[in-house]
Design a protein around this motif. Sequence first.
Motif, PDB file in Angstrom:
ATOM      1  N   GLN A  57      74.372 -24.993  70.493  1.00 56.81           N
ATOM      2  CA  GLN A  57      75.572 -24.193  70.676  1.00 56.81           C
ATOM      3  C   GLN A  57      75.858 -23.327  69.455  1.00 56.81           C
ATOM      4  O   GLN A  57      76.473 -22.270  69.563  1.00 56.81           O
ATOM      5  N   ASP A  58      75.381 -23.767  68.262  1.00 56.25           N
ATOM      6  CA  ASP A  58      75.593 -22.988  67.046  1.00 56.25           C
ATOM      7  C   ASP A  58      74.721 -21.742  67.019  1.00 56.25           C
ATOM      8  O   ASP A  58      75.002 -20.807  66.275  1.00 56.25           O
ATOM      9  N   VAL A  59      73.616 -21.734  67.765  1.00 58.80           N
ATOM     10  CA  VAL A  59      72.721 -20.572  67.804  1.00 58.80           C
ATOM     11  C   VAL A  59      73.312 -19.535  68.752  1.00 58.80           C
ATOM     12  O   VAL A  59      73.569 -19.829  69.910  1.00 58.80           O
ATOM     13  N   PRO A  60      73.546 -18.328  68.285  1.00 53.80           N
ATOM     14  CA  PRO A  60      74.163 -17.301  69.132  1.00 53.80           C
ATOM     15  C   PRO A  60      73.332 -17.016  70.389  1.00 53.80           C
ATOM     16  O   PRO A  60      72.105 -17.176  70.395  1.00 53.80           O
ATOM     17  N   ALA A  61      74.022 -16.562  71.427  1.00 57.54           N
ATOM     18  CA  ALA A  61      73.379 -16.324  72.714  1.00 57.54           C
ATOM     19  C   ALA A  61      72.189 -15.366  72.628  1.00 57.54           C
ATOM     20  O   ALA A  61      71.144 -15.623  73.235  1.00 57.54           O
ATOM     21  N   PRO A  62      72.278 -14.235  71.894  1.00 56.61           N
ATOM     22  CA  PRO A  62      71.114 -13.335  71.833  1.00 56.61           C
ATOM     23  C   PRO A  62      69.868 -14.006  71.253  1.00 56.61           C
ATOM     24  O   PRO A  62      68.749 -13.692  71.652  1.00 56.61           O
ATOM     25  N   LYS A  84      72.091 -11.805  60.032  1.00 54.18           N
ATOM     26  CA  LYS A  84      71.763 -13.226  59.953  1.00 54.18           C
ATOM     27  C   LYS A  84      70.325 -13.367  60.418  1.00 54.18           C
ATOM     28  O   LYS A  84      69.979 -12.960  61.538  1.00 54.18           O
ATOM     29  N   GLY A  85      69.472 -13.897  59.545  1.00 54.78           N
ATOM     30  CA  GLY A  85      68.051 -13.914  59.829  1.00 54.78           C
ATOM     31  C   GLY A  85      67.547 -15.237  60.377  1.00 54.78           C
ATOM     32  O   GLY A  85      68.077 -16.307  60.071  1.00 54.78           O
ATOM     33  N   TYR A  86      66.531 -15.144  61.197  1.00 51.19           N
ATOM     34  CA  TYR A  86      65.864 -16.309  61.769  1.00 51.19           C
ATOM     35  C   TYR A  86      64.354 -16.087  61.727  1.00 51.19           C
ATOM     36  O   TYR A  86      63.884 -14.957  61.836  1.00 51.19           O
ATOM     37  N   VAL A  87      63.620 -17.184  61.587  1.00 48.48           N
ATOM     38  CA  VAL A  87      62.165 -17.129  61.689  1.00 48.48           C
ATOM     39  C   VAL A  87      61.801 -17.478  63.123  1.00 48.48           C
ATOM     40  O   VAL A  87      62.082 -18.580  63.595  1.00 48.48           O
ATOM     41  N   GLY A  88      61.204 -16.527  63.819  1.00 47.52           N
ATOM     42  CA  GLY A  88      60.740 -16.772  65.171  1.00 47.52           C
ATOM     43  C   GLY A  88      59.251 -17.061  65.178  1.00 47.52           C
ATOM     44  O   GLY A  88      58.526 -16.735  64.230  1.00 47.52           O
ATOM     45  N   LEU A 100      72.655  -9.000  64.566  1.00 46.99           N
ATOM     46  CA  LEU A 100      73.512  -7.973  63.999  1.00 46.99           C
ATOM     47  C   LEU A 100      74.926  -8.504  63.781  1.00 46.99           C
ATOM     48  O   LEU A 100      75.299  -9.566  64.277  1.00 46.99           O
ATOM     49  N   SER A 101      75.719  -7.750  63.034  1.00 48.29           N
ATOM     50  CA  SER A 101      77.038  -8.230  62.613  1.00 48.29           C
ATOM     51  C   SER A 101      77.986  -8.472  63.780  1.00 48.29           C
ATOM     52  O   SER A 101      78.920  -9.259  63.661  1.00 48.29           O
ATOM     53  N   ASP A 102      77.759  -7.811  64.953  1.00 46.99           N
ATOM     54  CA  ASP A 102      78.661  -8.026  66.084  1.00 46.99           C
ATOM     55  C   ASP A 102      78.389  -9.344  66.799  1.00 46.99           C
ATOM     56  O   ASP A 102      79.153  -9.769  67.663  1.00 46.99           O
TER      57      ASP A 102
END
Length: 286
Positions: A57-62, A84-88, A100-102
């Motif tokens: 739930q903490d991971v944003p929907a996009p 906010k960065g993630y390693v995919g 992105l910030s939105d």
Amino acid sequence: MTPPLPNDEREANRNHPTPDTHALNSSSLNLSTARSRRGTRWIVSLLLALAACAQAQDVPAPIRALASQGITIKGPLAAPPGFKGYVGDYRGQPMPVYLLSDGQHMVIGTLLDANGNDLTRAPLQAAVTPALNAATWAELAKASWIAEGATHPKRIVYVFTDTECPYCHKLWAATQPLLAGGDVQVRHVMVAVIAPQSRNRAAAILDAAQPQAALQQHESTFGHSTVAPEPSVPAATASRIDANNALMEKLGIQGTPATLYKDATGRVRVLQGMLPEDRLKAIFGD
């Protein structure tokens, strides 16, 4: 008064004595302990499941939506303000993902600043490179390598080398003057990742009567190498090369050459690609 038991009943009691109270208590205790352990495991499993749900739930929907594209999020990625960065991970390949910030949109790819500087490469490499430590150094020592330089070195440097890699050749050529008469030993960990003939030529060098001389002969004639690839690679040699390839992948190294050394504090460092002159002198020089 209780009447005496008949002889046959007394005999039965001797053959089947009354259960020992301590044994009963022990059995009850073991049963209770087993139930307690099962209950504890169930609680732990529940807590882990709840934690996983909370994390999801903490991971944003996009970002969660990337799963439908075959992209798995492996962890965080350092990012500049506003992102906010993630390693995919897509089919075993790391990729940078930025929210992105939105909080409603994301992008995949390299971030550049106003001057064209790459803001992604170094953080991504740091995020996907496993911790390098004493165990790493021990694994490198057990790999299949060919040594150049000092026989009794004060410093050892490992280089993942592909026979068909032009930048490996450039690194080899640049290190030769630094190794002459010095106290550094370079150990070329032979891999096959560049071209189809990489494996067969690496095998020819590894299986040569004098592997060091064969490596020098190949590098000295790079581009029109006089060391011919082996027509077929013996199983034992193929296993050595495959093990080197697996170690390279395990260490998160994406290409050749890759140089691993210990800095002044004894920490294992890795640098990928052709090195600038100052780094060459610092690592391979006295």
